[in-house]
Each structure stands twice: as C-alpha cells, then as structure tokens.
Design a protein around this motif. Structure first.
Motif, PDB file in Angstrom:
ATOM      1  N   THR A 822       6.707  41.987  73.420  1.00  0.00           N
ATOM      2  CA  THR A 822       7.657  43.082  73.670  1.00  0.00           C
ATOM      3  C   THR A 822       8.803  42.558  74.520  1.00  0.00           C
ATOM      4  OG1 THR A 822       5.896  44.713  73.567  1.00  0.00           O
ATOM      5  CG2 THR A 822       7.950  45.388  74.635  1.00  0.00           C
ATOM      6  N   ALA A 823      10.009  42.688  74.045  1.00  0.00           N
ATOM      7  CA  ALA A 823      11.172  42.186  74.770  1.00  0.00           C
ATOM      8  C   ALA A 823      11.300  42.900  76.118  1.00  0.00           C
ATOM      9  CB  ALA A 823      12.447  42.400  73.941  1.00  0.00           C
ATOM     10  N   GLY A 824      11.552  42.131  77.171  1.00  0.00           N
ATOM     11  CA  GLY A 824      11.778  42.686  78.500  1.00  0.00           C
ATOM     12  C   GLY A 824      10.500  43.119  79.206  1.00  0.00           C
ATOM     13  N   ALA A 825       9.343  42.855  78.633  1.00  0.00           N
ATOM     14  CA  ALA A 825       8.087  43.275  79.260  1.00  0.00           C
ATOM     15  C   ALA A 825       7.823  42.471  80.527  1.00  0.00           C
ATOM     16  CB  ALA A 825       6.927  43.113  78.279  1.00  0.00           C
ATOM     17  N   THR A 826       7.223  43.105  81.524  1.00  0.00           N
ATOM     18  CA  THR A 826       6.793  42.444  82.760  1.00  0.00           C
ATOM     19  C   THR A 826       5.288  42.205  82.662  1.00  0.00           C
ATOM     20  OG1 THR A 826       8.510  43.522  84.044  1.00  0.00           O
ATOM     21  CG2 THR A 826       6.643  42.601  85.263  1.00  0.00           C
ATOM     22  N   ILE A 827       4.894  40.931  82.892  1.00  0.00           N
ATOM     23  CA  ILE A 827       3.483  40.547  82.747  1.00  0.00           C
ATOM     24  C   ILE A 827       2.852  40.452  84.128  1.00  0.00           C
ATOM     25  CG2 ILE A 827       1.894  38.784  81.895  1.00  0.00           C
ATOM     26  CD1 ILE A 827       4.059  37.988  79.874  1.00  0.00           C
ATOM     27  N   TYR A 828       1.685  41.110  84.297  1.00  0.00           N
ATOM     28  CA  TYR A 828       0.896  41.022  85.529  1.00  0.00           C
ATOM     29  C   TYR A 828      -0.405  40.283  85.189  1.00  0.00           C
ATOM     30  CZ  TYR A 828       4.103  44.704  87.084  1.00  0.00           C
ATOM     31  OH  TYR A 828       5.217  45.412  87.407  1.00  0.00           O
ATOM     32  N   TYR A 829      -0.849  39.406  86.134  1.00  0.00           N
ATOM     33  CA  TYR A 829      -2.056  38.641  85.814  1.00  0.00           C
ATOM     34  C   TYR A 829      -2.916  38.462  87.076  1.00  0.00           C
ATOM     35  CZ  TYR A 829      -0.211  34.467  88.139  1.00  0.00           C
ATOM     36  OH  TYR A 829       0.249  33.567  89.056  1.00  0.00           O
ATOM     37  N   THR A 830      -4.185  38.143  86.831  1.00  0.00           N
ATOM     38  CA  THR A 830      -5.121  37.842  87.929  1.00  0.00           C
ATOM     39  C   THR A 830      -5.935  36.622  87.553  1.00  0.00           C
ATOM     40  OG1 THR A 830      -6.856  39.248  87.006  1.00  0.00           O
ATOM     41  CG2 THR A 830      -5.326  40.283  88.575  1.00  0.00           C
ATOM     42  N   THR A 831      -6.404  35.891  88.588  1.00  0.00           N
ATOM     43  CA  THR A 831      -7.282  34.723  88.371  1.00  0.00           C
ATOM     44  C   THR A 831      -8.546  34.836  89.209  1.00  0.00           C
ATOM     45  OG1 THR A 831      -6.102  33.513  90.112  1.00  0.00           O
ATOM     46  CG2 THR A 831      -5.334  33.203  87.849  1.00  0.00           C
ATOM     47  N   ASP A 832      -8.770  36.015  89.825  1.00  0.00           N
ATOM     48  CA  ASP A 832      -9.947  36.172  90.696  1.00  0.00           C
ATOM     49  C   ASP A 832     -11.018  37.059  90.070  1.00  0.00           C
ATOM     50  OD1 ASP A 832      -8.658  38.572  90.742  1.00  0.00           O
ATOM     51  OD2 ASP A 832      -8.387  38.668  92.932  1.00  0.00           O
ATOM     52  N   GLY A 833     -10.900  37.379  88.789  1.00  0.00           N
ATOM     53  CA  GLY A 833     -11.904  38.208  88.132  1.00  0.00           C
ATOM     54  C   GLY A 833     -11.576  39.685  88.158  1.00  0.00           C
ATOM     55  N   SER A 834     -10.554  40.105  88.884  1.00  0.00           N
ATOM     56  CA  SER A 834     -10.212  41.529  88.963  1.00  0.00           C
ATOM     57  C   SER A 834      -9.335  41.937  87.786  1.00  0.00           C
ATOM     58  CB  SER A 834      -9.485  41.825  90.280  1.00  0.00           C
ATOM     59  OG  SER A 834      -8.257  41.131  90.318  1.00  0.00           O
ATOM     60  N   THR A 835      -9.311  43.268  87.516  1.00  0.00           N
ATOM     61  CA  THR A 835      -8.515  43.794  86.416  1.00  0.00           C
ATOM     62  C   THR A 835      -7.044  43.827  86.828  1.00  0.00           C
ATOM     63  OG1 THR A 835     -10.350  45.148  85.676  1.00  0.00           O
ATOM     64  CG2 THR A 835      -8.152  45.764  84.899  1.00  0.00           C
ATOM     65  N   PRO A 836      -6.149  43.281  85.996  1.00  0.00           N
ATOM     66  CA  PRO A 836      -4.732  43.269  86.381  1.00  0.00           C
ATOM     67  C   PRO A 836      -4.133  44.678  86.365  1.00  0.00           C
ATOM     68  CG  PRO A 836      -5.011  42.495  84.135  1.00  0.00           C
ATOM     69  CD  PRO A 836      -6.393  42.641  84.699  1.00  0.00           C
ATOM     70  N   SER A 837      -3.220  44.913  87.286  1.00  0.00           N
ATOM     71  CA  SER A 837      -2.481  46.177  87.372  1.00  0.00           C
ATOM     72  C   SER A 837      -1.078  45.851  87.840  1.00  0.00           C
ATOM     73  CB  SER A 837      -3.175  47.126  88.360  1.00  0.00           C
ATOM     74  OG  SER A 837      -3.089  46.611  89.681  1.00  0.00           O
ATOM     75  N   THR A 838      -0.271  46.890  88.011  1.00  0.00           N
ATOM     76  CA  THR A 838       1.102  46.638  88.466  1.00  0.00           C
ATOM     77  C   THR A 838       1.138  46.170  89.900  1.00  0.00           C
ATOM     78  OG1 THR A 838       1.290  48.991  89.028  1.00  0.00           O
ATOM     79  CG2 THR A 838       2.126  48.298  86.863  1.00  0.00           C
ATOM     80  N   SER A 839      -0.003  46.161  90.571  1.00  0.00           N
ATOM     81  CA  SER A 839      -0.074  45.602  91.935  1.00  0.00           C
ATOM     82  C   SER A 839      -0.445  44.122  91.897  1.00  0.00           C
ATOM     83  CB  SER A 839      -1.123  46.374  92.761  1.00  0.00           C
ATOM     84  OG  SER A 839      -0.758  47.728  92.887  1.00  0.00           O
ATOM     85  N   SER A 840      -0.799  43.614  90.716  1.00  0.00           N
ATOM     86  CA  SER A 840      -1.178  42.200  90.584  1.00  0.00           C
ATOM     87  C   SER A 840       0.071  41.321  90.596  1.00  0.00           C
ATOM     88  CB  SER A 840      -1.959  41.986  89.282  1.00  0.00           C
ATOM     89  OG  SER A 840      -3.109  42.809  89.253  1.00  0.00           O
ATOM     90  N   PRO A 841      -0.120  40.007  90.770  1.00  0.00           N
ATOM     91  CA  PRO A 841       1.036  39.092  90.745  1.00  0.00           C
ATOM     92  C   PRO A 841       1.771  39.184  89.414  1.00  0.00           C
ATOM     93  CG  PRO A 841      -0.903  37.977  91.615  1.00  0.00           C
ATOM     94  CD  PRO A 841      -1.386  39.293  91.105  1.00  0.00           C
ATOM     95  N   VAL A 842       3.090  39.021  89.481  1.00  0.00           N
ATOM     96  CA  VAL A 842       3.931  39.025  88.280  1.00  0.00           C
ATOM     97  C   VAL A 842       4.045  37.594  87.764  1.00  0.00           C
ATOM     98  CG1 VAL A 842       6.230  39.475  87.350  1.00  0.00           C
ATOM     99  CG2 VAL A 842       5.219  41.035  89.040  1.00  0.00           C
TER     100      VAL A 842
END
Length: 912
Positions: A822-842
């Motif tokens: 999706t053009a212009g989408a912001t991706i959030y990710y995690t590496t600690d096993g937690s579910t990603p949300s908009t509070s996760s790192p971008v």
C-alpha cells in the motif's frame, strides 16, 4: 630497481621511458653464483613509434648472459600495459595499467604469457592518480598498487594504496581494500622490498624551513589479513629529498638528498622482519660551484649483487662536464677505489639486474633497438661486454627487458640451489699486523629443496691473510629461501697484494662454490696506533639463555698493538637486535698506551627466541678505525606451549556444543612471570574463551584450557503474542449511527404539536439539515442500520506487510527488510515476541539479526483499515566447516614491563 622521480640527469638519458616506468618496484632475487638451468627473461615489444605493442619470452644463459628467443611466445595484449612483477609462486604476472592492475597467467613450461579475461582490475577509480609502484606480497595471496596524484613541487601529492587478493582458481584479482594515505608532502620516489614484506615512500615535506625536509615512510604487509600497516610518522632524512634505491636482495636502502650539499644515507633492512638499522650518511660536496650547478645525487643504483652502490656525484678533482658515478660499499660507506664512471659509460645502470649472475639487461632506443647485455665486475663495479654479449640481441626489434625471475619448465628452481652474494670481496688497504672490518657473504637456498652445507674453507696463495666466521655450519641445512652469513676478515702479514678463494662445499649443483678474496696490505705508518680485538671478529654467547633473562657478562679485550698511543673515542652496539645486548662495563675510553689492554663487557638479554645478533663498533685513531665485532647468541623461548599426553589440537563438535582444548605451558629455565592469551579465527556464532593471564614459575608446568562454544539452530525464539483482529474499526463508521440517532430525536420533537410555531420551525430546519447530512453520508432519517454497514464495508484495508527473508535457519548475519504494497503505508514492527501496534517501532531501514528472533509487522495508512499482522521466525547456527584457530601468546617477566612475543598456538575446530 627502485622507483625514482622522473628527473633529467645531465649526460645520462633513459633509453626508453617505458623501461624506466616498468622497472618501478621491480626486484629479483639476490645475485647467485649457483649453476642452474636457463631462466626466463620477459620483454616488452614496441612498434616503430615506440609504443607498447606486445610481449615475448627469452631464455638467458646465466653463465655468459646471452639471450635466446623462446619460439611461439610472442603475444599482443588487449591493453597497452605489460607485467612488471611476479607473484612468489611463479604462476602469475602483474602490471600497472592507469588506475588499475593487469593480471597475466604464465605457462612455466612453454613460457607463454596470457592476459586474464577480466583484466585490468580496479579497487578505486576517478582519483586523478596513476600507479607508480606494484608489489606482490610474500605468501602469494595479495598484490598492492601505490597510486600518486600531483607530483609537481611544492604542491602536495595525494596517495592511495589499493589491495587486491589473488584468486588463483579463476584466475582473477579481487579488490580487497583501498586506503587513502595521509602522507603530507610531494612524492619523490618509492621502492618495494624484494623480500615482499612492504614498500618505502620518499617525499618532500614542508616543515617551516627554507627547504623541504626529505621524509621516509614505510608500509608493511600483513599476509594473514592482507591489510597494509602504514607508518604513522616518517623518518626525517635531511633537506630536499632527491632519490631512492633498494638493493636487489632487499638488504640495503639508499636515499639521496640535499639542497646546498649533496648527501646520501644508507639503511640496512632486515630481509625477515622489515626492520631498519642506520648504516650512516656521506656528504658528497657543494652543489653550487664554479663549474656549474648540479642537483645530486638525483640518480642512485645498486649492483646486481647489492654489494656496491653507484652514486652520481662529482669526484674531489671534478673540473666540470657531466657528473660521473662514484662507487661505494654500502656496508662500510667506503669509496671503492674505482675510477669514477662517466655518465656516458653508465648506461648499464639503467637496466635490470640478473638475479643469478653479474649481468644487467638494457633496452636500447631506436635506431639501435634490441637488448644490450653487460657483465658487471662486482669487485670494481665496472661493466664490460665480452664476445658472447658484445652485440645487442634481437636488434631489428624494439624491445625492453622487464624482469627475470622464473626458471624454464618450472615454478622456480627445483633442485637444491645455493646462491652466493657477492661473488667476490675486495678489502681496502689494510696495515700489516692489523685486521680489517669483516665483510659479509650471504648464502641463500634458492631452489625448492634444502641445501646441506658440509664445509667452508679458504685456499690460495695468501689464504692465511684471510679468516672467516659464520653461522652456517652450526645449522648446516638451509631450507628453501633461508640464508646464512659468512664474515671474512683481512689480516695481512706482509706488504703487497693478497689473493685467496673461499670455498663452500654443499649439496647444490656446482659445489664447491667459490668466492674470490682480494686485499692490499700496506706498511704501518711510523708511530701509528693499532687496535686489536680479542676475539678478533666474532663473539658468541654460550648456552641458550631464556627469553626475558640476562646472561653473565662476556669480555671483549682491546689491545693497542701499534707503536703510538691509541685514543679510543667510543664503543657502540648497533644492528638488527642491538636492544638484546648491552654494555655492562667499559674501561676502554681515553688513551691506551702501546701494548696496553682494556675490556668491554657485554650482557645478552634476549627479547625473542632464536639467533640474535648485533655489532660492536669501536671508534679510535687507529688506521683501521672503526673496528667491528659481530656478537651473537641463541635464546630459548620464555615458555613453551604444547598439548599434554592424550590431548589434541583438533576438536570436532556439533553446532551448539563447546569444543575444549587442553594445553599446558612450561616456562623456560630461569623464567617466572605472566602469560597473556588472545584468540582469533573463531567462526560465526562461536565464542573463544582463553585465560586472560596465567602466572608461571621457573620450570613448573601449568595446564590451562581453551574453550570454543558454537551456536546451534535450536535457540528459543520470542513467542508471538496473540495477533489482533484483522482490522481496527475506523471511527468514521460510527458517525452515520450518531447522525441517525440525532435525526430520530428531532423527528420525535417535531411530532409534539404543543411546541410554539417558532420552535417547531427551528426544529424542522435543524432536522432538515441533519437529514441532508445523513443522505450524503448514505443514511436516511427513515432509520435502519443496513446503509451504515454498507458504507463501512467500502473502507479498504492496508496490505499485509512482507518480511524478507521470510525466516528460517541461517549461518551468517541477516539483513532484514520489510515492505508493504500500500503506497504511503507506515510499517510497525517488533522483535521481542509482542504483537505490533502503532506504539511499536516504525520501520525505516533494513536491520541486522544474529540471534534467534521472531519479527512481526503490521501497517497503517490514512483512509484505510489497519493491516493484518505477519511474522517470520529467524534462527542461527555456526556453519559446518573446518576452522583454523590461532592463540597468540605474550609473556611478561616478573618485575618487568617488557612484552615478550611467543610462538602462536595453532588449533583446528571442526563444526559438523
């Protein structure tokens, strides 16, 4: 030959500019008197315009110097470049080509040379620099190209060193590194070490004075890593650098310099560790006199054997005209009693020296063309052309010799072959009853098999006038590329000429090898002092003291054997290992009466194991001053590391297991202190554990362990949290329902007839506006949720992100990237096993993983429902392979801060 700055020398023109450039950094093995098969000489061919056009191979006769073309070896290269150096294995040739390096394969049987398909190769480009020096490293793994930009003084030059790794299987050169050198100064010249340990760079550097300062920098090669170690600070030689040259065997480095007075400085260079020891400097005279202005020495050369140094400078009785060449002994800096060689007769110096015989090869300019061969007398330095070489070879063709290194039909000389350098020794006039300073003869094993030495003897009419000491027969087997030294001293008993021959009996072809000895004895001046040393020429410390300890003093006696008072000025230790020796007491200072004696006590305190040597130089007013005495000792290591019985230096483990090596260390006699260890070579995911320090005591064995833990793929990956619903409900979905409620409320109010007419009108108007809003939002005030649900279903959802790679088990660090469709989408990710949300790192850029990790990602975008979460699991393990592990060991003696280097420990780790 070494690389010089391109200068015009009065009366001494370069036959071909190409020759001068191709000689840069080119050094063959030391001249040898051994009898070998005919070796190859490679030559560049030129067209009628003097342009480089091809390449041929010729055979050279090491007895007469005559040349013969090898059939079917004439080739043309795709690039106007030719080889200038060869790797130690003899398989490949290399040449400078603009900002890169050309590579050629050599068929040692046929002599045919062919350029590799991908040649030339570049490690750095668009630097505005050109190659000036090319050097192959001693193990045959790497090639180094020195490039210089802007060599016009007073503008500073720029320097780049490019490193290439030799891929012998392809074959090809692989660019490994490019370093910008921080030298400040204008490049004058450079020289590569013939022993292939490094290179020297000579520059003029402004240091605030009226003239620039000549500064020498060195670069050493590390064959284990391919890296080049550049000296942080240079050596100030003197004002106004002019020239640089290194001997064919790499034993001596000569530097010309001076602004108002011409000078040259000589350093002795170790052929094993590239260390330097100053021999001294010689002042050649004023450069501005009534017969003209000259800048000298702008030209400086070594003889084929490296035992003579040619310096272009005026002799004491110079009356003008072209500057001739003076001949010096680089070991003693004494002027050889040879008539100065006119520049017109010194064309042989502009050639390449034969590595096995006293010949030089020079490419002639048109119309002469061809190659001229000169035979050099290594006693006088003069050149001649006997009948077999009196005419140029291949005269119709314009060719220039490049280098001569490889034996015909082989990768180097195969049979036991002994080289001697020089082929003759000539001693300066020596007073009867006195002894000269010793002169050295170097024996070197040049073949692929070891040479066994059986005897060293002096024979001839005046054999008793000469004596020798050596370190050859104590270890009579010379492995290939190893050398030993014979020191010869001249002690004449009667006035006149002395001649003898030193014979070396050995297992090589042509045994015994003969080295001619010449000397001239003169009567002592009336009332002259004379210094006699005991021992006369060499002192050897007994036993094998341990590295880091000190011996009892050994005495050297100095006797005034002359007929006048001897004034002793100084006694100094110098040479490669001078720091391993010290003068503990010295009664030899001031005046020494006739027949009186004094003593100098020397202590041996080795900092390294093996043979260590230095020279004691006694300066006085005797005719044969200074007197020299060779001092040597053999040291045992401070400690020996080995595997105990039942243990091994090889361990095989499955990835995830720990390999353990049991070792023990035994300190040498008299040594107590601390050992320190470092580990290198551990593979990916592995950790090498060694003792930080280990105390040891005289003679007591201490055990220790080296552990190497590896990484398995069965690591625990962070457990992913329960993923959220596929999309969060957009707040806009609730607006129609709110508006619908408001519409219903207003309709109810309007239905109440009791309201005043004005209020009912106002309510009706408000209801109308809300109704229109509901209509445009897709909901009517007629109620019902079906239209609102239909509107919500039209909001798109962001595409689910993609993680590359998509997970798995890896044997190296991984670069993780996350993309979204999706053009212009912001991706959030995690590496600690937690579910990603908009509070996760971008996510903004790829990141690296080296340990077990579960990567999860989700994406958002304006006007879209949030994407679903995605995940990828990554595991790592140590790759299955065989790894060489090196344990480096240093020792520090008790009550000392001096660091002693011990032999490294080689271990092998096999990971399954």
């Amino acid at each position: 030959m070494s690389s010089h700055s391109l200068r015009s020398v009065p009366g001494f023109t370069i036959p071909l500019l190409l020759s001068a450039l191709l000689f840069a950094g080119l050094h063959a093995a030391p001249r040898a008197a051994a009898q070998t098969t005919q070796p190859y000489l490679f030559a560049a061919t030129n067209n009628s315009s003097g342009e480089l056009s091809g390449f041929v191979t010729v055979l050279r006769d090491s007895t007469t110097g005559a040349l013969t073309l090898v059939p079917n070896t004439s080739v043309s290269f795709k690039d106007p470049c030719s080889p200038t150096t060869i790797d130690p294995t003899g398989n490949f040739l290399f040449g400078m080509c603009g900002e890169g390096v050309t590579m050629y394969a050599l068929n040692a049987t046929t002599g045919v040379v062919s350029e590799t398909p991908s040649s030339p190769y570049t490690a750095s480009a668009s630097t505005g620099q050109n190659g000036v020096l090319l050097a192959a490293e001693s193990t045959g793994q790497y090639v180094y190209l020195l490039k210089v930009g802007n060599v016009d003084p007073p503008n500073p030059s720029t320097f780049t060193l490019d490193t290439f790794q030799i891929d012998a299987s392809t074959p090809a050169l692989v660019p490994a590194n490019s370093q910008t050198l921080s030298f400040s100064g204008t490049w004058v010249g450079s020289a590569a070490d013939p022993a292939r340990h490094g290179m020297f760079i000579f520059v003029n550097q402004s240091q605030g004075g009226s003239s620039p300062e000549g500064v020498l920098y060195s670069i050493s090669f590390d064959p284990s890593t391919g890296l080049a170690d550049v000296s942080a600070t240079g050596i100030n030689i003197g004002s106004n650098a002019l020239s640089i040259a290194i001997s064919p065997d790499g034993g001596y480095l000569a530097l010309g310099w001076g602004d108002t007075v011409g000078n040259f400085t000589v350093y002795q260079v170790s052929t094993t560790d590239f260390s330097m020891a100053a021999v001294g400097s010689v002042a050649l005279g004023a450069q501005d006199t009534n017969y003209g202005t000259y800048t000298f020495p702008a030209s400086i050369y070594f003889s084929p054997g490296g035992n003579l140094l040619y310096v272009q400078a005026p002799p004491p009785d110079f009356a003008g005209g072209g500057l001739p060449f003076l001949v010096y002994n680089p070991q003693s800096l004494a002027l050889v009693p040879t008539t100065p060689i006119p520049a017109s007769s010194a064309i042989f110096l502009n050639g390449i020296a034969d590595p096995q015989a006293p010949f030089t090869y020079v490419g002639n300019s048109p119309p002469t063309n061809g190659i001229s061969v000169y035979q050099v007398d290594l006693s006088t330095g003069l050149a001649s052309q006997p009948a077999p070489i009196s005419s140029p070879f291949f005269q119709p063709t314009s060719i220039s010799p490049l280098f001569a290194t490889v034996e015909q039909s082989g990768q180097g000389i195969q049979a036991p072959t002994l080289g001697t350098s020089p082929a003759a020794l000539t001693f300066a006039s020596t007073t009867t009853g006195a002894s000269s300073s010793p002169q050295n003869i170097v024996l070197k094993s040049l073949g692929a098999q070891s040479v066994t030495l059986s005897s060293i003897e002096i024979s001839g009419a005046n054999a008793t006038d000469f004596s020798e000491t050596d370190n050859c027969l104590s270890s009579p087997v010379l492995p290939t590329n190893h050398s030993c030294t014979i020191g010869v001293t001249y002690s004449p008993s009667a006035v006149g000429s002395s001649q003898a021959i030193l014979f070396v009996a050995d297992s090589a072809a042509g045994s015994p090898q003969g080295i001619s000895l010449f000397g001239t004895a003169v009567a002592p001046a009336p009332g002259a002092p004379a210094a006699t040393l005991s021992p006369a020429s060499a002192l050897t410390f007994p036993g094998t003291p341990t590295q880091g300890t000190s011996t009892s003093p050994q005495n050297i006696s100095v006797t005034n054997s002359g007929s006048a008072s001897l004034q002793i000025l100084s006694a100094v230790l110098s040479g490669f290992n001078a720091s391993d020796f010290s003068i503990s007491s010295d009664t030899c200072s001031g005046s020494l009466a006739v027949n009186a004696s004094c003593n100098i006590a020397v202590v041996f305190s080795p900092t390294a194991s093996g043979i260590r040597s230095t020279t004691l130089t006694l300066t006085d007013n005797a005719a044969n001053s200074p007197q020299s005495l060779s001092i040597s000792g053999t040291a045992a290591p401070a400690a020996t590391v080995a595997t105990p019985t039942g243990s091994a230096t090889t361990a095989s483990v499955t990835a995830g297991q720990t390999a353990q090596f049991n070792l023990q260390v035994t300190p040498g006699a008299g040594f107590s202190g601390t050992l320190a260890f470092t580990c290198s070579g551990a593979p990916f995911g592995a950790t090498c554990s060694v003792p930080a320090t280990l105390p040891v005591t005289n003679g007591s064995t201490v055990s220790f362990t080296v552990s190497i833990s590896t990484l398995a793929a069965s690591q625990l990956v962070p457990t992913p949290a329960v993923p959220p619903s596929s999309a969060r409900r957009s707040p806009t979905l609730y607006i129609p329902w709110v508006l619908g409620g408001l519409c219903a409320l207003l309709l109810a109010i309007l239905s109440r007839r009791q309201l005043p007419s004005f209020a009912r009108a106002l309510s009706a108007a408000t209801a109308t506006v809300l109704s229109l809003l509901l209509v445009f939002s897709g909901i009517g005030c007629s109620g019902g949720g079906s239209s609102a649900a239909q509107s919500a279903s039209t909001v798109p959802t962001v595409a689910t992100p993609s993680i590359q790679p998509s997970g798995g088990t890896f044997t190296a660090s991984q670069s993780i990237s996350i993309t979204d469709g999706t053009a212009g989408a912001t991706i959030y990710y995690t590496t600690d096993g937690s579910t990603p949300s908009t509070s996760s790192p971008v996510y903004s850029a790829p990141f690296s993983l080296t340990s077990a990790t579960n990567v999860q990602a989700m994406a958002t975008a304006n006007g879209y429902n949030n994407s679903s979460s995605t995940s990828a699991s990554f595991k790592f393990r140590t790759p299955a392979a065989t790894y060489p592990i090196t344990i480096n060991v240093t020792a520090t003696a008790s009550n000392s801060t001096k660091l002693l280097q011990l032999n490294p420990i080689a271990l092998t780790l096999i990971v399954n």
